[in-house]
Design an enzyme around this catalytic site. Structure first.
Site, mmCIF file in Angstrom:
data_model
loop_
_atom_site.group_PDB
_atom_site.id
_atom_site.type_symbol
_atom_site.label_atom_id
_atom_site.label_comp_id
_atom_site.label_asym_id
_atom_site.label_seq_id
_atom_site.Cartn_x
_atom_site.Cartn_y
_atom_site.Cartn_z
ATOM 1 C CD GLU A 104 -0.742 -48.768 74.275
ATOM 2 O OE1 GLU A 104 -1.868 -48.652 73.528
ATOM 3 O OE2 GLU A 104 -0.925 -48.636 75.300
ATOM 4 C CE1 TYR A 116 4.776 -47.246 64.328
ATOM 5 C CE2 TYR A 116 4.583 -49.043 65.576
ATOM 6 C CZ TYR A 116 3.952 -47.893 64.695
ATOM 7 O OH TYR A 116 2.847 -48.116 64.217
HETATM 8 C C1 LIG Z 1 3.253 -50.883 59.434
HETATM 9 C C2 LIG Z 1 2.942 -50.066 58.131
HETATM 10 C C3 LIG Z 1 2.158 -48.605 58.707
HETATM 11 C C4 LIG Z 1 4.168 -49.754 57.363
HETATM 12 O O1 LIG Z 1 3.941 -48.913 56.336
HETATM 13 P P1 LIG Z 1 4.766 -48.457 55.022
HETATM 14 O O2 LIG Z 1 4.484 -47.387 54.357
HETATM 15 O O3 LIG Z 1 4.940 -50.083 54.404
HETATM 16 O O4 LIG Z 1 6.167 -48.499 55.519
HETATM 17 P P2 LIG Z 1 7.684 -47.813 55.132
HETATM 18 O O5 LIG Z 1 7.703 -48.173 53.687
HETATM 19 O O6 LIG Z 1 7.510 -46.257 55.446
HETATM 20 O O7 LIG Z 1 8.838 -48.373 55.821
HETATM 21 C C5 LIG Z 1 9.501 -47.652 56.731
HETATM 22 C C6 LIG Z 1 10.651 -48.631 57.328
HETATM 23 O O8 LIG Z 1 9.773 -49.482 58.167
HETATM 24 C C7 LIG Z 1 10.341 -50.999 57.967
HETATM 25 N N1 LIG Z 1 9.246 -51.818 57.521
HETATM 26 C C8 LIG Z 1 8.019 -51.349 57.054
HETATM 27 N N2 LIG Z 1 7.571 -52.507 56.535
HETATM 28 C C9 LIG Z 1 8.330 -53.678 56.811
HETATM 29 C C10 LIG Z 1 8.199 -54.998 56.709
HETATM 30 N N3 LIG Z 1 6.892 -55.685 55.943
HETATM 31 N N4 LIG Z 1 9.057 -55.991 57.058
HETATM 32 C C11 LIG Z 1 10.238 -55.192 57.708
HETATM 33 N N5 LIG Z 1 10.401 -54.016 57.721
HETATM 34 C C12 LIG Z 1 9.434 -53.059 57.400
HETATM 35 C C13 LIG Z 1 11.750 -51.072 57.170
HETATM 36 O O9 LIG Z 1 12.664 -50.557 58.119
HETATM 37 C C14 LIG Z 1 11.314 -49.834 56.464
HETATM 38 O O10 LIG Z 1 12.369 -49.306 55.683
HETATM 39 P P3 LIG Z 1 13.063 -49.855 54.384
HETATM 40 O O11 LIG Z 1 11.895 -50.206 53.508
HETATM 41 O O12 LIG Z 1 13.844 -48.775 54.039
HETATM 42 O O13 LIG Z 1 13.628 -51.080 54.672
HETATM 43 C C15 LIG Z 1 2.113 -50.914 57.114
HETATM 44 O O14 LIG Z 1 2.636 -52.189 56.924
HETATM 45 C C16 LIG Z 1 0.566 -51.044 57.582
HETATM 46 O O15 LIG Z 1 -0.205 -50.218 57.345
HETATM 47 N N6 LIG Z 1 0.190 -52.181 58.159
HETATM 48 C C17 LIG Z 1 -1.051 -52.547 58.810
HETATM 49 C C18 LIG Z 1 -1.544 -51.579 59.790
HETATM 50 C C19 LIG Z 1 -0.525 -51.785 61.054
HETATM 51 O O16 LIG Z 1 -0.174 -52.778 61.741
HETATM 52 N N7 LIG Z 1 -0.295 -50.353 61.475
HETATM 53 C C20 LIG Z 1 0.446 -50.283 62.865
HETATM 54 C C21 LIG Z 1 -0.245 -50.394 64.010
HETATM 55 S S1 LIG Z 1 0.699 -50.291 65.460
#
Ligand SMILES: CC(C)(COP(=O)(O)OP(=O)(O)OC[C@H]1O[C@@H](n2cnc3c(N)ncnc32)[C@H](O)[C@@H]1OP(=O)(O)O)[C@@H](O)C(=O)NCCC(=O)NCCS
Length: 157
Positions: A104, A116
């Site tokens: 979710e 995702y």
């Molecule tokens: C969501 C979260 C876990 C992503 O972590 P991350 O390590 O930055 O993600 P990644 O670097 O592995 O990103 C993989 C892909 O996801 C997508 N993505 C990640 N962050 C993004 C952003 N800010 N905007 C758009 N796409 C994004 C992209 O497709 C990315 O690939 P790319 O960098 O080659 O374009 C991080 O932003 C976070 O911790 N957020 C706060 C907690 C949260 O909301 N968790 C999810 C709860 S459901």
């Protein structure tokens, strides 16, 4: 970046990261501790220079796995940490017999939704007003075969 099991010694850093990422909705230290000990759950950590920079978990119910607590330190985002964590998680989950993955996510959490989707999840439903502080709908996402969207899935031609 080292991906490994999240362990008891990580709890303090994990709880801090949980609060930084999820605020009032953060799991308590006790809930995280219980998750680490639950036979139906599997949690992985991402470590860099001896520091916890991210973690995520999955809870198994027969062949389904619910992804929970995906969190990456703000200064370490957009470097592939969450993707790497989840890809490793899916490999371990597959070894445990999990075939379908669900989660979710707040409908306004675009970074997470994009992450995702990049891993093969699709939105299959909405839970209205599921979240509080602020109230927001949850998207229910499912993925039957995460490996199909991976560039580097082990064994892929
Ligand atoms: C969501 C979260 C876990 C992503 O972590 P991350 O390590 O930055 O993600 P990644 O670097 O592995 O990103 C993989 C892909 O996801 C997508 N993505 C990640 N962050 C993004 C952003 N800010 N905007 C758009 N796409 C994004 C992209 O497709 C990315 O690939 P790319 O960098 O080659 O374009 C991080 O932003 C976070 O911790 N957020 C706060 C907690 C949260 O909301 N968790 C999810 C709860 S459901």
């Amino acid at each position: 970046m080292l991906i490994r099991r999240l362990e008891g010694r990580d709890l303090e850093q994990a709880a801090r990261l949980e609060r930084a990422c999820f605020g009032k909705a953060a799991w308590s230290d006790a809930a995280l501790n219980a998750a680490l000990r639950d036979a139906n759950a599997l949690y992985l950590a991402a470590e860099e220079n001896g520091e916890l920079i991210g973690y995520c978990g999955i809870w198994q119910s027969f062949e389904d796995g619910e992804v929970m607590n995906v969190a990456v330190r703000e200064e370490c985002r957009r470097q592939g940490c969450a993707r790497k964590l989840l890809e490793e998680l899916f490999i371990h989950a597959g070894e445990r017999g999990i075939r379908r993955f669900t989660l979710e996510v707040r409908e306004g959490n675009l970074p997470a939704i994009r992450l995702y989707e990049a891993l093969g999840f699709v939105t299959e439903g909405i839970r209205k007003d599921f979240y509080d502080n602020p109230k927001e709908n949850a998207l229910i996402m499912w993925c039957d075969d995460p490996s199909s969207s991976w560039v580097e899935f082990p064994g892929r031609e």
